[in-house]
Design an enzyme around this catalytic site. Structure first.
Site, short mmCIF file in Angstrom:
data_model
loop_
_atom_site.label_atom_id
_atom_site.label_comp_id
_atom_site.label_asym_id
_atom_site.label_seq_id
_atom_site.Cartn_x
_atom_site.Cartn_y
_atom_site.Cartn_z
N HIS A 1 0.77 -1.79 0.10
CA HIS A 1 0.26 0.24 0.16
C HIS A 1 0.65 1.41 -0.08
O HIS A 1 1.83 1.00 0.20
CB HIS A 1 -0.36 0.32 1.29
CG HIS A 1 -1.88 -1.07 0.95
ND1 HIS A 1 -3.28 -1.31 1.47
CD2 HIS A 1 -2.56 -2.00 -0.12
CE1 HIS A 1 -3.73 -1.98 1.82
NE2 HIS A 1 -2.97 -2.18 0.19
N GLU B 1 1.28 4.46 1.67
CA GLU B 1 1.36 4.45 3.48
C GLU B 1 2.39 3.72 3.98
O GLU B 1 3.56 4.46 4.49
CB GLU B 1 0.26 4.03 4.41
CG GLU B 1 -1.29 4.97 3.90
CD GLU B 1 -1.89 4.07 2.98
OE1 GLU B 1 -1.56 3.08 2.28
OE2 GLU B 1 -3.13 3.71 3.25
N CYS C 1 -5.87 1.63 5.89
CA CYS C 1 -6.56 -0.18 6.59
C CYS C 1 -5.59 0.22 7.54
O CYS C 1 -4.46 0.29 7.94
CB CYS C 1 -6.63 -0.83 5.05
SG CYS C 1 -4.08 -1.16 5.36
N CYS D 1 -1.87 -0.60 7.11
CA CYS D 1 -1.06 0.51 7.34
C CYS D 1 -0.89 1.10 8.44
O CYS D 1 -0.12 1.69 9.05
CB CYS D 1 -1.48 1.83 6.08
SG CYS D 1 -1.32 0.48 4.33
#
Ligand SMILES: [Zn+2]
Length: 156
Positions: A77, A79, A102, A105
């Site tokens: 992801h 992040e 999410c 993260c």
């Protein structure tokens, strides 16, 4: 006289996050992140993509089907990439992210010492992983703000 319609810091850093998102190969969801330290310097950027060394063309980008044939087991992801790409200790910094993080993260955000999350969209609001994300964020004392992007135009 100086211009009056220059963009805010929020639009500036979210603009960098959005620009990063445009690098994503994911056909359905492009997410970008930009980490800024307390001196308003960019110390990490990222977008959702496969780990280094994996060929973008030989892995599935599907959202549905058997687990191994979807993107979920493989994609890093935005992040997480921004944290991994960061150039310095992230304690006290702010992460600008186009989509609310999410729970996976959020764990990394909390663990890295980031103290504020600025986001534009939270399309997964109410889903279990989103609720978990808020629980982690609030328990870790991380602040959050949802913003709207200003229009960006240039006189050239
Ligand atoms: Zn995530």
């Amino acid at each position: 006289m100086k211009r009056k319609d220059y963009i805010s810091w929020d639009t500036y850093f979210m603009g960098v996050a959005k620009l990063s998102a445009l690098r994503s190969k994911d056909p359905s969801t492009q997410v970008g992140a930009c980490i800024v330290n307390e001196e308003k310097r960019i110390v990490g950027i990222g977008y959702n993509g496969l780990p280094k060394g994996l060929d973008d063309s030989s892995f599935a980008w599907e959202k549905e089907g058997s687990f191994l044939e979807t993107k979920y087991p493989y994609v890093v992801h935005a992040e997480a990439n921004a944290i991994l790409n960061s150039t310095q200790n992230l304690k006290g910094s702010t992460i600008y992210v186009t989509l609310f993080p999410c729970n996976e993260c959020m764990k990394l955000i909390a663990q890295s010492g980031i103290k504020e999350i600025v986001y534009v969209s939270n399309k997964d609001e109410g889903k279990d992983f989103n609720v978990a994300s808020f629980k982690i964020m609030e328990a870790a004392g991380i602040k959050y703000r949802q913003i709207k992007m200003e229009e960006i135009t240039l006189n050239e």
